[in-house]
Each structure stands twice: as structure tokens, then as C-alpha cells.
Design an enzyme around this catalytic site. Structure first.
Site, PDB file in Angstrom:
ATOM      1  N   GLU A  81       0.843  -1.194   0.000  1.00 32.14           N
ATOM      2  CA  GLU A  81       0.000   0.000   0.000  1.00 32.14           C
ATOM      3  C   GLU A  81       0.877   1.242   0.000  1.00 32.14           C
ATOM      4  OE1 GLU A  81      -2.062   0.961   3.753  1.00 32.14           O
ATOM      5  OE2 GLU A  81      -1.440  -1.027   4.411  1.00 32.14           O
ATOM      6  N   CYS A 113      -3.523  -3.081   4.385  1.00 35.65           N
ATOM      7  CA  CYS A 113      -2.625  -4.094   4.977  1.00 35.65           C
ATOM      8  C   CYS A 113      -3.067  -5.522   4.672  1.00 35.65           C
ATOM      9  CB  CYS A 113      -2.548  -3.894   6.482  1.00 35.65           C
ATOM     10  SG  CYS A 113      -2.103  -2.222   6.945  1.00 35.65           S
ATOM     11  N   HIS A 235      -2.797  -9.030  12.345  1.00 38.29           N
ATOM     12  CA  HIS A 235      -2.165  -7.829  11.794  1.00 38.29           C
ATOM     13  C   HIS A 235      -1.802  -6.927  12.980  1.00 38.29           C
ATOM     14  CE1 HIS A 235      -1.268  -4.190   9.787  1.00 38.29           C
ATOM     15  NE2 HIS A 235      -2.351  -3.573  10.213  1.00 38.29           N
TER      16      HIS A 235
HETATM   17  N1  CAA Z   1       1.862   4.425  30.239  1.00 44.11           N
HETATM   18  C1  CAA Z   1       1.213   3.332  29.797  1.00 44.11           C
HETATM   19  N2  CAA Z   1       0.192   3.392  28.882  1.00 44.11           N
HETATM   20  C2  CAA Z   1      -0.177   4.607  28.456  1.00 44.11           C
HETATM   21  C3  CAA Z   1       0.447   5.790  28.912  1.00 44.11           C
HETATM   22  C4  CAA Z   1       1.523   5.660  29.855  1.00 44.11           C
HETATM   23  N3  CAA Z   1       2.167   6.731  30.321  1.00 44.11           N
HETATM   24  N4  CAA Z   1      -0.143   6.839  28.294  1.00 44.11           N
HETATM   25  C5  CAA Z   1      -1.111   6.331  27.480  1.00 44.11           C
HETATM   26  N5  CAA Z   1      -1.129   4.983  27.585  1.00 44.11           N
HETATM   27  C6  CAA Z   1      -1.970   4.032  26.854  1.00 44.11           C
HETATM   28  C7  CAA Z   1      -3.410   4.467  26.699  1.00 44.11           C
HETATM   29  O1  CAA Z   1      -4.161   4.162  27.856  1.00 44.11           O
HETATM   30  C8  CAA Z   1      -3.822   3.665  25.487  1.00 44.11           C
HETATM   31  O2  CAA Z   1      -4.063   2.339  25.844  1.00 44.11           O
HETATM   32  P1  CAA Z   1      -5.492   1.654  25.543  1.00 44.11           P
HETATM   33  O3  CAA Z   1      -5.721   1.801  24.062  1.00 44.11           O
HETATM   34  O4  CAA Z   1      -5.297   0.250  25.947  1.00 44.11           O
HETATM   35  O5  CAA Z   1      -6.473   2.412  26.341  1.00 44.11           O
HETATM   36  C9  CAA Z   1      -2.553   3.648  24.634  1.00 44.11           C
HETATM   37  O6  CAA Z   1      -1.482   3.985  25.517  1.00 44.11           O
HETATM   38  C10 CAA Z   1      -2.586   4.668  23.489  1.00 44.11           C
HETATM   39  O7  CAA Z   1      -2.955   5.884  24.005  1.00 44.11           O
HETATM   40  P2  CAA Z   1      -3.925   6.872  23.206  1.00 44.11           P
HETATM   41  O8  CAA Z   1      -5.103   6.120  22.655  1.00 44.11           O
HETATM   42  O9  CAA Z   1      -4.187   8.055  24.037  1.00 44.11           O
HETATM   43  O10 CAA Z   1      -2.906   7.235  22.012  1.00 44.11           O
HETATM   44  P3  CAA Z   1      -3.094   8.138  20.741  1.00 44.11           P
HETATM   45  O11 CAA Z   1      -4.248   9.049  20.836  1.00 44.11           O
HETATM   46  O12 CAA Z   1      -1.760   8.744  20.519  1.00 44.11           O
HETATM   47  O13 CAA Z   1      -3.444   7.109  19.554  1.00 44.11           O
HETATM   48  C11 CAA Z   1      -3.209   5.361  18.009  1.00 44.11           C
HETATM   49  C12 CAA Z   1      -2.952   5.803  19.465  1.00 44.11           C
HETATM   50  C13 CAA Z   1      -4.678   5.544  17.677  1.00 44.11           C
HETATM   51  C14 CAA Z   1      -2.862   3.900  17.885  1.00 44.11           C
HETATM   52  C15 CAA Z   1      -2.322   6.214  17.066  1.00 44.11           C
HETATM   53  O14 CAA Z   1      -0.976   5.867  17.259  1.00 44.11           O
HETATM   54  C16 CAA Z   1      -2.671   6.050  15.594  1.00 44.11           C
HETATM   55  O15 CAA Z   1      -3.497   6.776  15.057  1.00 44.11           O
HETATM   56  N6  CAA Z   1      -2.016   5.069  14.906  1.00 44.11           N
HETATM   57  C17 CAA Z   1      -2.231   4.812  13.481  1.00 44.11           C
HETATM   58  C18 CAA Z   1      -3.533   4.072  13.226  1.00 44.11           C
HETATM   59  C19 CAA Z   1      -3.506   2.638  13.674  1.00 44.11           C
HETATM   60  O16 CAA Z   1      -2.473   2.027  13.859  1.00 44.11           O
HETATM   61  N7  CAA Z   1      -4.710   2.059  13.814  1.00 44.11           N
HETATM   62  C20 CAA Z   1      -4.839   0.666  14.172  1.00 44.11           C
HETATM   63  C21 CAA Z   1      -6.045   0.005  13.523  1.00 44.11           C
HETATM   64  S1  CAA Z   1      -6.054   0.297  11.762  1.00 44.11           S
HETATM   65  C22 CAA Z   1      -5.004  -0.879  11.116  1.00 44.11           C
HETATM   66  O17 CAA Z   1      -4.684  -1.823  11.764  1.00 44.11           O
HETATM   67  C23 CAA Z   1      -4.477  -0.681   9.745  1.00 44.11           C
HETATM   68  C24 CAA Z   1      -3.123  -0.114   9.800  1.00 44.11           C
HETATM   69  O18 CAA Z   1      -2.150  -0.848   9.747  1.00 44.11           O
HETATM   70  C25 CAA Z   1      -2.958   1.334   9.932  1.00 44.11           C
END
Ligand code: CAA
Length: 389
Positions: A81, A113, A235
Site C-alpha cells: 500500500e 494491509c 495484523h
Molecule cells: N503508560 C502506559 N500506557 C499509556 C500511557 C503511559 N504513560 N499513556 C497512554 N497509555 C496508553 C493508553 O491508555 C492507550 O491504551 P489503551 O488503548 O489500551 O487504552 C494507549 O497507551 C494509546 O494511548 P492513546 O489512545 O491516548 O494514544 P493516541 O491518541 O496517541 O493514539 C493510536 C494511538 C490511535 C494507535 C495512534 O498511534 C494512531 O493513530 N495510529 C495509526 C492508526 C492505527 O495504527 N490504527 C490501528 C487500527 S487500523 C489498522 O490496523 C491498519 C493499519 O495498519 C494502519
């Protein structure tokens, strides 16, 4: 008795550089626990300026051609992709770099993916029609989000090459498959962008919905029950997602959820993804590589695969690990592919993130950075130039 078809050999490659999440956290002020524990990532592979999906794919596939020869390879399927051309398949460059026979069909597949799993299933169909032929399925991706966006911490790069054939040496792929497709805008990359767009929380929800949908179809088609699987390769956009997905599946199947059960099912699949980052199409098969390399003897055991591609398409299927598989693993080379990466600091990573050929299509060479066997040496007259080092 149906013909046994599946993954005969598997090899992977990743980028030249590695950025530890500690460096990203120091830059953006994130508490490191969010990366290490929250999303389950420690570092990300960063490709050199003279690496791309073609060089990664050729590097992953070369050891397979060296071991088995190319006489029986009639088809190359390259799933990606992060494609480098809207018309020409990246697989044709790979075919050339590997010196494969001209009597080969080559094609590129795309559905986020999920693409490599479509490639694997298409390969099985081709082998069923002509059991003498082997199909080279390559998943190759560079995962790139905007700088300073939430997705940045989940970037990575890798290619996995799989030789698919009859009487496979590693994993026999089973029927049925459970399928699920729904039109959702959770993650996408319009043609005019080099970085993906994503609605992070929506994407996690869409993934979990797809897990349910694919499993439901699998079960309705007479698939095995959860207890009949020794491990699950999901994945892994980030490794914590595999834990979330399996917990969701157990919950959906009305199982009691114990932390240890989830860890037992997916923990051994995360070692490479945790240090490489998201490799999109390759990620689920990096999970398989980690499992086979790290687990005690899995001979005869059933592994579940959940392949998810945003947008979205998902497939669940099983595979049986075949006798003698341990003699065919590439564990030392896999560990070397990860450990040979050169650490890069945040400024160096940022420079590479922004690196691109000028859009004029004129003559431009790339800096010599990769120490891998293939490089993108430049561009001339809008044509990408590759060479073996
Ligand atoms: N210590 C331990 N854990 C902590 C922490 C700390 N100090 N601070 C935050 N966390 C935890 C949160 O509680 C959360 O855990 P849970 O999901 O279990 O509740 C985790 O860390 C992530 O925190 P946030 O949700 O607040 O993080 P974020 O807003 O930065 O977003 C994300 C995380 C959505 C994965 C972001 O990195 C993102 O957009 N990634 C790209 C999209 C993605 O990977 N999506 C996955 C599904 S889509 C897919 O699979 C296709 C693909 O390949 C893209």
C-alpha cells in the site's frame, strides 16, 4: 485427500536505520510508558534514502531464490500500500533484480494491509491448478504518517517474502476462510499524498468490527473452535493491537478473559513487530516469523491468522505447522536483519522522513546509505533506477 498447499519458505528484510521510541518521546514530550506499554512499540525501522519497497522486497526474496532456485516460480505477487508507481508493478523491478525467468506472471495487489493475504490465497488457487508451480508472494511496505501526528509512533518498514507451493515446508493453509468487507474511512492515502490519513480511534473500532465479522463467517463455514488454535497471528499496526483484538474475539465468543490466555495466544508473535513497527501488508507474516522462530516445537499445531486492511477487508483462516519446519527456519538471518540496523537520531530520522525526489522527474541520484544488497540509485527521465550492490 486434498492437496496440501501452503507456505514453503519465508524470509524478511527491514530498513537500514532504527529510531528508538525513546528518541521520539524525548522530542515530543511523551511519557515513554505510552509507547513501550500503551501501544507496545520499542523502535521503528527507517528506510535509507536509497531504499524503498522494491529494494526491501528484493532483499527479502533473494534468500528464497538462492535456496530453491527459480525454475518452478511462475508467478510473483507483490502486495503493497506504499506503491511507487500507479501503473508498473513494483514486482517487475524485483523480478529483474532477482533475475527470474521471463516466463513469469507478475502483478501488484492493493487493499491496505490485507493485500498479502489476498496474494497468499490467490497463490493457493494457482498451485491447486498446477501443483508443480511455486508462487512468490511478497509483502513490502513503508509505513509513513505525518510528523508530530499520533500515527508517527506506529511507523515502520519491512518486506516478507513467502514461497507458496504444494507439500509446504512450514505451514499448510486450511479451508475455510472467514471473510469480511465493509466500506469505512478509518485509514487511507489519497494519490496526492505520501503520508497516510487516519482516524485513530475509528480505525481501532473498525479493526475490532472486522475481527468479529471474519470470525463469524469462519464459524458459519464450519471453521475450528478457538480452543483448537495454539496461537494467533494478527495484523499488528502496533503490537498492543494484537492483544486488543484477541481479547475482543474471546469476549465475542463469550469466553472468560484471563490476561495470561491472551498473552499465551499472541505474545510470541510480537517480537519482530515490536522493534520494526508497522509494516502494513508484511505485519501479520512478521508475526508468523516471530512465532515460528521463538516458540517451542509447534509441529502439528494449528495457528490462526487474522489479516486486516483498513477500508476495510479482513480474513480469518487457519494453518497447520508441518513436521520438520524447524530445519527450514531462518531464525539467525531474521535476528540479523533486525540487529544490523544502524541507530539514527531524531534529526536524521526527520531528514529522511522529508526526503523525496524533486517532482521534475529529471536526473537525480540518491545518497549512498544502504548497506543492503540492492539500492535505488536515482531517477532519470521519470524512471526509477535500481541496482544490485
Ligand atoms: N503508560 C502506559 N500506557 C499509556 C500511557 C503511559 N504513560 N499513556 C497512554 N497509555 C496508553 C493508553 O491508555 C492507550 O491504551 P489503551 O488503548 O489500551 O487504552 C494507549 O497507551 C494509546 O494511548 P492513546 O489512545 O491516548 O494514544 P493516541 O491518541 O496517541 O493514539 C493510536 C494511538 C490511535 C494507535 C495512534 O498511534 C494512531 O493513530 N495510529 C495509526 C492508526 C492505527 O495504527 N490504527 C490501528 C487500527 S487500523 C489498522 O490496523 C491498519 C493499519 O495498519 C494502519
Amino acid at each position: 485427500m486434498p492437496l496440501a498447499i501452503g507456505i514453503h519458505d519465508l524470509s524478511f528484510a527491514t530498513g537500514e536505520f532504527v529510531l528508538p521510541h525513546t528518541a521520539l518521546a524525548a522530542h515530543n514530550g511523551t511519557e515513554i510508558g505510552k509507547y513501550h506499554a500503551g501501544i507496545g512499540q520499542e523502535s521503528m525501522s527507517v528506510p535509507a534514502a536509497d531504499e524503498d519497497i522494491v529494494t526491501l522486497a528484493a532483499t527479502a526474496a533473494a534468500p528464497i531464490v538462492a535456496r530453491h532456485g527459480s525454475d518452478r516460480i511462475r508467478t510473483v505477487v507483490l502486495a503493497t500500500e506504499s506503491s511507487i508507481d500507479q501503473a508498473k508493478s513494483a514486482g517487475v523491478y524485483v523480478h529483474s533484480l532477482l533475475g527470474l525467468p521471463s516466463a513469469t506472471r507478475v502483478v501488484e495487489l492493493k487493499q491496505a494491509c490485507y493485500g498479502a493475504t489476498a496474494g497468499l490465497q490467490f497463490a493457493i488457487g494457482l498451485v491447486q491448478r498446477d501443483p508443480a508451480q511455486q508462487v512468490l508472494v511478497i509483502a513490502s511496505d513503508v509505513s509513513k504518517y505525518d510528523l508530530d501526528s499520533p500515527g508517527e509512533a506506529t511507523q515502520g518498514a519491512a518486506a516478507v517474502a513467502m514461497l507458496v507451493g504444494a507439500d509446504p515446508g512450514l505451514v499448510r493453509i486450511e479451508d475455510p476462510s472467514g471473510l469480511f468487507t465493509v466500506d469505512v474511512m478509518d485509514f487511507w492515502r489519497p494519490n496526492y499524498r505520501t503520508t497516510a490519513l487516519v482516524d485513530g480511534q475509528e480505525s481501532i473500532g473498525a479493526y475490532l468490527q472486522a475481527v468479529e465479522g471474519a470470525w463469524k463467517d469462519y464459524s458459519e463455514r464450519g471453521g475450528h473452535s478457538l480452543e483448537q488454535f495454539a496461537a494467533f497471528c494478527y495484523h499488528q499496526p502496533f503490537t498492543k493491537m494484537a492483544h486488543k483484538a484477541h481479547r475482543h474475539l474471546l469476549n465475542y465468543c463469550s469466553h472468560d478473559i484471563h490476561h495470561d490466555d491472551v498473552t499465551r495466544a499472541v505474545g510470541r508473535t510480537t517480537a519482530y513487530n515490536r522493534v520494526i513497527g508497522n509494516s502494513y501488508t508484511a505485519s501479520v507474516y512478521l508475526g508468523l516469523a516471530a512465532l515460528l522462530d521463538q516458540a517451542d516445537d509447534l509441529t502439528g499445531e494449528r495457528i490462526g491468522f487474522l489479516s486486516y486492511g483498513s477500508g476495510s477487508v479482513a480474513e480469518f483462516f487457519g494453518g497447520i505447522v508441518v513436521a520438520g519446519y524447524r530445519d527450514r527456519l531462518r531464525t539467525a538471518a531474521n535476528i540479523e536483519a533486525v540487529s544490523r540496523r544502524r541507530p539514527i537520531d531524531y534529526a536524521g530520522y526527520r531528514e529522511l522522513h522529508e526526503w523525496a525526489f524533486p517532482a521534475d522527474g529529471g536526473d537525480h541520484s540518491t545518497p549512498q546509505q544502504t548497506t543492503g544488497p540492492f539500492r535505488l540509485s536515482g531517477i532519470s527521465g521519470h524512471k526509477r533506477l535500481y541496482r544490485a550492490c
